[in-house]
Design an enzyme around this catalytic site. Structure first.
Site, PDB file in Angstrom:
ATOM      1  N   LYS A   1       0.876  -1.227  -0.532  1.00  0.00           N
ATOM      2  CA  LYS A   1       0.117  -0.047   0.030  1.00  0.00           C
ATOM      3  C   LYS A   1       0.947   1.353   0.150  1.00  0.00           C
ATOM      4  CE  LYS A   1      -2.070   1.650   3.831  1.00  0.00           C
ATOM      5  NZ  LYS A   1      -1.170   3.569   4.527  1.00  0.00           N
ATOM      6  N   ASN A   2       1.936   1.331   0.853  1.00  0.00           N
ATOM      7  CA  ASN A   2       2.535   2.525   0.850  1.00  0.00           C
ATOM      8  C   ASN A   2       3.433   2.659  -0.071  1.00  0.00           C
ATOM      9  OD1 ASN A   2       1.474   2.740   3.096  1.00  0.00           O
ATOM     10  ND2 ASN A   2       3.074   2.373   5.244  1.00  0.00           N
TER      11      ASN A   2
ATOM     12  N   ARG B   1      -4.386  10.093   4.356  1.00  0.00           N
ATOM     13  CA  ARG B   1      -3.101  11.754   4.862  1.00  0.00           C
ATOM     14  C   ARG B   1      -2.493  11.787   3.577  1.00  0.00           C
ATOM     15  NH1 ARG B   1      -0.851  13.898   8.741  1.00  0.00           N
ATOM     16  NH2 ARG B   1       1.541  14.644   7.731  1.00  0.00           N
TER      17      ARG B   1
ATOM     18  N   CYS C   1      -5.097  13.391  13.367  1.00  0.00           N
ATOM     19  CA  CYS C   1      -5.363  12.152  12.730  1.00  0.00           C
ATOM     20  C   CYS C   1      -5.278  10.828  14.278  1.00  0.00           C
ATOM     21  CB  CYS C   1      -3.858  11.387  12.229  1.00  0.00           C
ATOM     22  SG  CYS C   1      -3.900   9.646  11.815  1.00  0.00           S
TER      23      CYS C   1
ATOM     24  N   ARG D   1       0.571  15.041  13.481  1.00  0.00           N
ATOM     25  CA  ARG D   1       1.080  14.182  11.850  1.00  0.00           C
ATOM     26  C   ARG D   1       1.738  15.936  11.670  1.00  0.00           C
ATOM     27  NH1 ARG D   1      -0.851   8.892  10.001  1.00  0.00           N
ATOM     28  NH2 ARG D   1       1.140   8.947   8.559  1.00  0.00           N
TER      29      ARG D   1
ATOM     30  N   LYS E   1      14.800  15.746  10.082  1.00  0.00           N
ATOM     31  CA  LYS E   1      14.093  14.093  10.831  1.00  0.00           C
ATOM     32  C   LYS E   1      13.641  13.650  10.036  1.00  0.00           C
ATOM     33  CE  LYS E   1       9.862  13.450  14.036  1.00  0.00           C
ATOM     34  NZ  LYS E   1       9.403  13.828  15.142  1.00  0.00           N
ATOM     35  N   VAL E   2      13.508  12.857  10.166  1.00  0.00           N
ATOM     36  CA  VAL E   2      13.285  11.235   8.813  1.00  0.00           C
ATOM     37  C   VAL E   2      12.139  12.099   8.749  1.00  0.00           C
ATOM     38  CG1 VAL E   2      13.481   9.009   7.938  1.00  0.00           C
ATOM     39  CG2 VAL E   2      15.421  10.219   8.995  1.00  0.00           C
ATOM     40  N   SER E   3      11.711  11.942   7.776  1.00  0.00           N
ATOM     41  CA  SER E   3      10.097  11.441   7.422  1.00  0.00           C
ATOM     42  C   SER E   3       9.909  11.114   5.831  1.00  0.00           C
ATOM     43  CB  SER E   3       9.605  13.264   7.057  1.00  0.00           C
ATOM     44  OG  SER E   3       8.153  13.126   6.697  1.00  0.00           O
ATOM     45  N   VAL E   4       9.125   9.743   5.920  1.00  0.00           N
ATOM     46  CA  VAL E   4       8.965   9.692   4.662  1.00  0.00           C
ATOM     47  C   VAL E   4       7.970  10.693   3.683  1.00  0.00           C
ATOM     48  CG1 VAL E   4       7.143   7.444   4.058  1.00  0.00           C
ATOM     49  CG2 VAL E   4       8.025   7.371   5.802  1.00  0.00           C
TER      50      VAL E   4
ATOM     51  N   ASP F   1       4.656   0.471  12.200  1.00  0.00           N
ATOM     52  CA  ASP F   1       3.375   0.173  11.550  1.00  0.00           C
ATOM     53  C   ASP F   1       3.777  -1.371  11.849  1.00  0.00           C
ATOM     54  OD1 ASP F   1       2.996   2.297  10.389  1.00  0.00           O
ATOM     55  OD2 ASP F   1       3.604   1.209   8.451  1.00  0.00           O
TER      56      ASP F   1
ATOM     57  N   ILE G   1       8.090   7.087  16.979  1.00  0.00           N
ATOM     58  CA  ILE G   1       7.974   7.608  15.559  1.00  0.00           C
ATOM     59  C   ILE G   1       7.552   8.856  15.672  1.00  0.00           C
ATOM     60  CG2 ILE G   1       7.212   7.629  12.991  1.00  0.00           C
ATOM     61  CD1 ILE G   1       9.770   6.661  14.162  1.00  0.00           C
TER      62      ILE G   1
ATOM     63  N   ARG H   1      -8.992  -0.416   4.104  1.00  0.00           N
ATOM     64  CA  ARG H   1      -7.975   0.914   3.718  1.00  0.00           C
ATOM     65  C   ARG H   1      -7.042  -0.369   3.972  1.00  0.00           C
ATOM     66  NH1 ARG H   1      -6.529   4.494   8.134  1.00  0.00           N
ATOM     67  NH2 ARG H   1      -4.908   4.748   6.573  1.00  0.00           N
TER      68      ARG H   1
HETATM   69  C1  UD1 Z   1       4.494   7.069   6.285  1.00  0.00           C
HETATM   70  C2  UD1 Z   1       3.425   5.919   6.366  1.00  0.00           C
HETATM   71  C3  UD1 Z   1       2.952   5.501   7.288  1.00  0.00           C
HETATM   72  C4  UD1 Z   1       4.453   5.176   8.744  1.00  0.00           C
HETATM   73  C5  UD1 Z   1       5.523   6.380   8.603  1.00  0.00           C
HETATM   74  C6  UD1 Z   1       6.456   5.900   9.448  1.00  0.00           C
HETATM   75  C7  UD1 Z   1       2.771   6.039   4.759  1.00  0.00           C
HETATM   76  C8  UD1 Z   1       1.460   6.327   3.124  1.00  0.00           C
HETATM   77  N1  UD1 Z   1       2.405   5.738   5.549  1.00  0.00           N
HETATM   78  O1  UD1 Z   1       3.520   7.981   6.867  1.00  0.00           O
HETATM   79  O2  UD1 Z   1       2.534   4.104   7.621  1.00  0.00           O
HETATM   80  O3  UD1 Z   1       4.055   4.590   9.473  1.00  0.00           O
HETATM   81  O4  UD1 Z   1       5.455   6.562   7.230  1.00  0.00           O
HETATM   82  O5  UD1 Z   1       7.128   4.854   8.728  1.00  0.00           O
HETATM   83  O6  UD1 Z   1       3.686   5.788   3.455  1.00  0.00           O
HETATM   84  N2  UD1 Z   1       6.783  14.791  10.554  1.00  0.00           N
HETATM   85  C9  UD1 Z   1       7.275  15.854  11.058  1.00  0.00           C
HETATM   86  N3  UD1 Z   1       6.923  17.092  10.102  1.00  0.00           N
HETATM   87  C10 UD1 Z   1       6.362  16.355   8.657  1.00  0.00           C
HETATM   88  C11 UD1 Z   1       6.468  15.719   8.867  1.00  0.00           C
HETATM   89  C12 UD1 Z   1       6.451  14.301   9.855  1.00  0.00           C
HETATM   90  O7  UD1 Z   1       7.752  16.479  12.197  1.00  0.00           O
HETATM   91  O8  UD1 Z   1       6.535  17.561   8.542  1.00  0.00           O
HETATM   92  C13 UD1 Z   1       6.773  13.280  11.948  1.00  0.00           C
HETATM   93  C14 UD1 Z   1       5.668  12.616  12.093  1.00  0.00           C
HETATM   94  O9  UD1 Z   1       4.601  13.727  13.091  1.00  0.00           O
HETATM   95  C15 UD1 Z   1       6.265  11.534  12.892  1.00  0.00           C
HETATM   96  C16 UD1 Z   1       7.518  11.134  11.899  1.00  0.00           C
HETATM   97  O10 UD1 Z   1       7.598  12.517  11.185  1.00  0.00           O
HETATM   98  O11 UD1 Z   1       5.901  11.031  14.153  1.00  0.00           O
HETATM   99  C17 UD1 Z   1       7.479  10.839  10.915  1.00  0.00           C
HETATM  100  O12 UD1 Z   1       6.110  10.715   9.924  1.00  0.00           O
HETATM  101  P1  UD1 Z   1       6.033  10.608   8.416  1.00  0.00           P
HETATM  102  O13 UD1 Z   1       7.625   9.561   8.228  1.00  0.00           O
HETATM  103  O14 UD1 Z   1       6.158  11.214   7.869  1.00  0.00           O
HETATM  104  O15 UD1 Z   1       5.270   9.417   8.281  1.00  0.00           O
HETATM  105  P2  UD1 Z   1       4.374   9.704   6.596  1.00  0.00           P
HETATM  106  O16 UD1 Z   1       4.770   9.831   5.992  1.00  0.00           O
HETATM  107  O17 UD1 Z   1       2.606   9.960   7.478  1.00  0.00           O
END
Ligand code: UD1
Length: 430
Positions: free
Chosen positions: A22-23, A102, A126, A131, A171-174, A317, A339, A409
């Site tokens: 899915k992701n 999202r 959420c 988030r 910070k690492v953000s997917v 996850d 996370i 979902r």
């Molecule tokens: C994606 C995944 C989700 C998974 C998550 C972490 C998809 C569709 N979703 O979600 O299943 O649980 O990665 O592996 O792929 N953050 C900030 N600022 C930002 C963005 C993120 O502070 O602008 C923080 C978030 O609050 C969280 C952390 O960074 O604490 C990681 O979030 P992120 O990796 O961005 O998660 P998603 O991309 O939303």
């Protein structure tokens, strides 16, 4: 509203086909916005989130069609989707859509890069935490976007196009990595993304972008170098197998005992999860075309301590699923969630089945109990819901899970996959 009813206590035996991730499917679908040519995606899982995103893309003017379904000898291969974003008729992603999923916020980068304008609703709160999207916006601003927030919408403009730059995420953000990477493929010049997320789904999208003509180096590492192009082309790409589904079924087999081959699963995607399960006393073996997971007779050993981390660490996850397994371990386990700040909603539901879990801040201490007893429980989010399924499979008596739309979902044919392996699980519709 549908419910799932489980009569627990049956070991799982057989084969479970692993679906496309899915992701990865969601951001791959969004990548179709970057080109006027056709993007074909194979192995797309049939999930509520995928279908909703297809609707959102159609709203933007993307032409979407689906090939005939999963005929042939490889049952885990999903559907084939075609997307053609020749004319994007609408650059607004409305609140009604983005608030329901999202990941649809991620259309921001591609729309901005291709058309120089995008209005995308903020995703809002959420269940698993606040988030924020600051990293997405800072990344796009660094590429030259002008961004305002108006009435709950991100109003983004790049009248002179985006320009390559060096972006170091604090910070690492997917999601932010996805958004910025896709935007950078159509920016002028080179973009370097440092501290990029290394989740395999990002690598999968990057490989698809390369097929579409993007120049990306460092795929799979935390530093991505992107040479912007003026246009991308069409391509065909196969979605990688779902590592979260793989880990979930591995936890389920560990929980019930039994012996199952996870067909299509790939070990490099789930190393940290398999290592945790091996510590719990589960036997893991690579087999032709998948991974075999077995626990025959051995007790579930506790895991002294595990923390969720960005890839390649243990994934957030799968935190809830591992916790469900630990509720019947012979001893005490500690799981720390690093996370998301509020990802423990499953704890009180697991307690309804008799689990002994103490929460302190971001840490859960799970003291194994001899037995769980079936009860009525409530699904609260996608991964929490499936942890209740695992707990229900371990419990004595009947467990009924309410609000299962969360499961739809993200898990394709969950009941069928489990019941084919001997689980007594059924969906009660209405
Ligand atoms: C994606 C995944 C989700 C998974 C998550 C972490 C998809 C569709 N979703 O979600 O299943 O649980 O990665 O592996 O792929 N953050 C900030 N600022 C930002 C963005 C993120 O502070 O602008 C923080 C978030 O609050 C969280 C952390 O960074 O604490 C990681 O979030 P992120 O990796 O961005 O998660 P998603 O991309 O939303």
């Amino acid at each position: 509203m549908d419910r799932i009813k489980i009569a627990g206590g049956q070991p799982l035996r057989g084969t479970i086909p692993i679906s496309g991730a899915k992701n990865a499917a969601l951001p791959l679908m969004i990548a179709s916005l970057l080109t006027e040519d056709r993007l074909t995606l194979k192995n797309v899982p049939n999930l509520a989130d995928v279908n909703l995103l297809a609707r959102i893309l159609r709203n933007h003017g993307v032409d979407h069609s689906v090939d005939g379904k999963r005929a042939g000898p490889v049952p885990h291969l999903g559907e084939t989707f075609h997307f053609t974003a020749r004319d994007i008729v609408d650059t607004t992603a409305p609140y009604e859509m983005v608030s329901r999923m999202r990941a649809s916020f991620w259309v921001l980068g591609p729309l901005l890069a291709r058309l120089g304008v995008a209005n995308v609703s903020l995703p809002g709160g959420c269940a698993i935490g606040t988030r924020p999207v600051d990293l997405h916006l800072e990344g796009l601003k660094a590429l030259g976007a002008e961004i305002d927030i108006e009435a709950g919408y991100v109003v983004a403009k790049a009248p002179r196009g985006l320009r390559g730059t060096r972006i170091t995420f604090p910070k690492v953000s997917v999601g932010a990595t996805h958004n910025v990477l896709r935007a950078a493929t159509l920016a002028q010049g080179e973009t370097v993304i440092e501290n990029a997320a290394r989740e395999p789904e990002i690598g999968d999208v990057a490989e698809c972008l390369v097929r579409m003509g993007a120049h990306i180096e460092g795929i799979g590492t935390s530093t991505l170098h992107v040479q912007g192009r003026t246009r991308l082309e069409g391509a065909t790409h196969t979605v990688l197998p779902d590592r979260i589904e793989t880990g979930t079924f591995a936890c389920a087999v560990a929980a019930t005992g039994g012996d199952v081959v996870l067909e299509g699963a790939r070990r490099p995607l789930v190393e940290a999860t398999l290592a945790a399960l091996e510590k719990a006393g589960v036997t893991i073996e690579d087999v032709d075309g998948g991974i075999r997971v077995a626990r025959n007779g051995a007790a579930i050993a506790p895991i002294a301590r595990i923390e969720t981390e960005p890839f390649p660490g243990f994934p957030t996850d799968l935190q809830a699923q591992l916790m469900a397994l630990m509720t019947k371990a012979h001893g005490t386990s500690i799981i720390r969630e690093t996370i998301f700040e509020n990802r423990f909603m499953h704890v009180q539901e697991l307690a309804r089945l008799g689990a002994n879990i103490q929460l302190q801040g971001d840490q859960a201490t799970i003291t194994g109990v001899k037995r769980l007893n079936g009860a009525q429980v409530m699904a609260t989010d996608l991964r929490a819901s499936v942890s209740l399924v695992i707990a229900g499979l371990m419990a004595e008596g009947t467990t009924t899970i309410n609000r299962v739309y969360h499961l739809d979902r993200g898990f394709e044919r969950l009941e069928a996959k489990l019941s084919n392996c001997g689980a007594q699980i059924e969906r009660i519709t209405g």
